[in-house]
Design a protein around this motif. Structure first.
Motif, PDB file in Angstrom:
ATOM      1  N   ARG A  20     -18.067 -43.589  34.675  1.00 14.30           N
ATOM      2  CA  ARG A  20     -17.773 -44.072  33.371  1.00 14.30           C
ATOM      3  C   ARG A  20     -19.272 -44.815  33.224  1.00 14.30           C
ATOM      4  NH1 ARG A  20     -12.872 -47.536  33.267  1.00 14.30           N
ATOM      5  NH2 ARG A  20     -12.133 -45.651  34.181  1.00 14.30           N
ATOM      6  N   LEU A  21     -19.473 -44.908  31.780  1.00 16.01           N
ATOM      7  CA  LEU A  21     -20.677 -45.560  31.430  1.00 16.01           C
ATOM      8  C   LEU A  21     -20.276 -46.534  30.560  1.00 16.01           C
ATOM      9  CD1 LEU A  21     -22.947 -42.457  30.309  1.00 16.01           C
ATOM     10  CD2 LEU A  21     -23.184 -43.624  32.465  1.00 16.01           C
ATOM     11  N   LYS A  22     -21.323 -47.614  30.734  1.00 16.39           N
ATOM     12  CA  LYS A  22     -21.027 -48.761  30.004  1.00 16.39           C
ATOM     13  C   LYS A  22     -21.142 -48.490  28.294  1.00 16.39           C
ATOM     14  CE  LYS A  22     -23.109 -51.768  33.187  1.00 16.39           C
ATOM     15  NZ  LYS A  22     -24.399 -52.784  33.571  1.00 16.39           N
ATOM     16  N   ASN A  23     -22.137 -47.549  28.023  1.00 16.44           N
ATOM     17  CA  ASN A  23     -22.340 -47.046  26.508  1.00 16.44           C
ATOM     18  C   ASN A  23     -22.632 -45.441  26.707  1.00 16.44           C
ATOM     19  OD1 ASN A  23     -23.212 -46.370  24.077  1.00 16.44           O
ATOM     20  ND2 ASN A  23     -24.889 -47.932  24.139  1.00 16.44           N
ATOM     21  N   LYS A  24     -21.576 -44.952  26.061  1.00 17.27           N
ATOM     22  CA  LYS A  24     -21.450 -43.447  25.975  1.00 17.27           C
ATOM     23  C   LYS A  24     -22.673 -42.746  25.601  1.00 17.27           C
ATOM     24  CE  LYS A  24     -16.468 -43.072  26.361  1.00 17.27           C
ATOM     25  NZ  LYS A  24     -15.502 -41.918  26.358  1.00 17.27           N
ATOM     26  N   VAL A  79     -28.823 -40.341  31.056  1.00 17.16           N
ATOM     27  CA  VAL A  79     -28.536 -40.101  32.454  1.00 17.16           C
ATOM     28  C   VAL A  79     -28.365 -38.733  32.831  1.00 17.16           C
ATOM     29  CG1 VAL A  79     -26.574 -40.826  33.827  1.00 17.16           C
ATOM     30  CG2 VAL A  79     -27.132 -42.369  32.208  1.00 17.16           C
ATOM     31  N   LYS A  80     -27.949 -37.801  32.123  1.00 15.50           N
ATOM     32  CA  LYS A  80     -27.773 -36.480  32.566  1.00 15.50           C
ATOM     33  C   LYS A  80     -29.287 -36.008  32.842  1.00 15.50           C
ATOM     34  CE  LYS A  80     -26.109 -31.966  31.183  1.00 15.50           C
ATOM     35  NZ  LYS A  80     -26.993 -31.098  31.276  1.00 15.50           N
ATOM     36  N   ARG A 101     -26.530 -48.159  34.121  1.00 16.95           N
ATOM     37  CA  ARG A 101     -25.778 -47.779  32.894  1.00 16.95           C
ATOM     38  C   ARG A 101     -24.217 -47.804  33.258  1.00 16.95           C
ATOM     39  NH1 ARG A 101     -30.785 -47.698  32.755  1.00 16.95           N
ATOM     40  NH2 ARG A 101     -32.100 -47.801  30.746  1.00 16.95           N
ATOM     41  N   VAL A 102     -23.691 -47.743  34.468  1.00 11.73           N
ATOM     42  CA  VAL A 102     -22.418 -47.676  34.842  1.00 11.73           C
ATOM     43  C   VAL A 102     -21.467 -48.444  34.799  1.00 11.73           C
ATOM     44  CG1 VAL A 102     -21.319 -46.662  36.850  1.00 11.73           C
ATOM     45  CG2 VAL A 102     -23.366 -45.470  35.905  1.00 11.73           C
ATOM     46  N   SER A 103     -20.177 -48.413  34.406  1.00  9.38           N
ATOM     47  CA  SER A 103     -19.224 -49.448  34.674  1.00  9.38           C
ATOM     48  C   SER A 103     -18.424 -49.145  36.018  1.00  9.38           C
ATOM     49  CB  SER A 103     -18.472 -49.723  33.367  1.00  9.38           C
ATOM     50  OG  SER A 103     -17.719 -48.538  33.070  1.00  9.38           O
ATOM     51  N   ASP A 104     -18.078 -47.753  36.209  1.00  4.91           N
ATOM     52  CA  ASP A 104     -17.413 -47.185  37.026  1.00  4.91           C
ATOM     53  C   ASP A 104     -18.038 -46.030  37.882  1.00  4.91           C
ATOM     54  OD1 ASP A 104     -14.930 -49.224  37.444  1.00  4.91           O
ATOM     55  OD2 ASP A 104     -14.736 -48.330  35.198  1.00  4.91           O
TER      56      ASP A 104
END
Length: 92
Positions: free
Chosen positions: A9-13, A19-20, A81-84
């Protein structure tokens, strides 16, 4: 063979495509990493923005990947950049 699956889960989609791209940049550069796929999630209501599916020759190859000089900067880029994060590793 080891299957290594990571979901984020990203902080900002809005960062998902970048990221990919970073994750895919590792393809073919790490010994023992047999295959690598990255997908952007389009499922409505899911807490996951993107996922990595990869296959490794064996557990030793997966362990070496963790600190490989190609993987470390990608891991740092993604991690910022990741929240989870969720990981599933299994052997077949």
């Amino acid at each position: 063979m080891i299957k290594h699956i990571v979901l984020w889960r990203l902080k900002n989609k809005a960062d998902a495509a970048r990221v990919k791209q970073e994750l895919e940049s590792m393809r073919g550069k790490i010994p023992g990493l047999l295959s690598l796929e990255v997908g952007l999630n389009f499922a409505e209501g899911s807490p996951v923005d993107l996922g990595l599916y990869s296959e490794f020759k064996d557990r030793a190859a997966l362990n070496e990947y963790a600190d490989h000089p190609v993987h470390v900067p990608v891991k740092q880029f993604v991690g910022a950049r990741v929240s989870d994060r969720w990981v599933l590793d299994y052997e077949v």
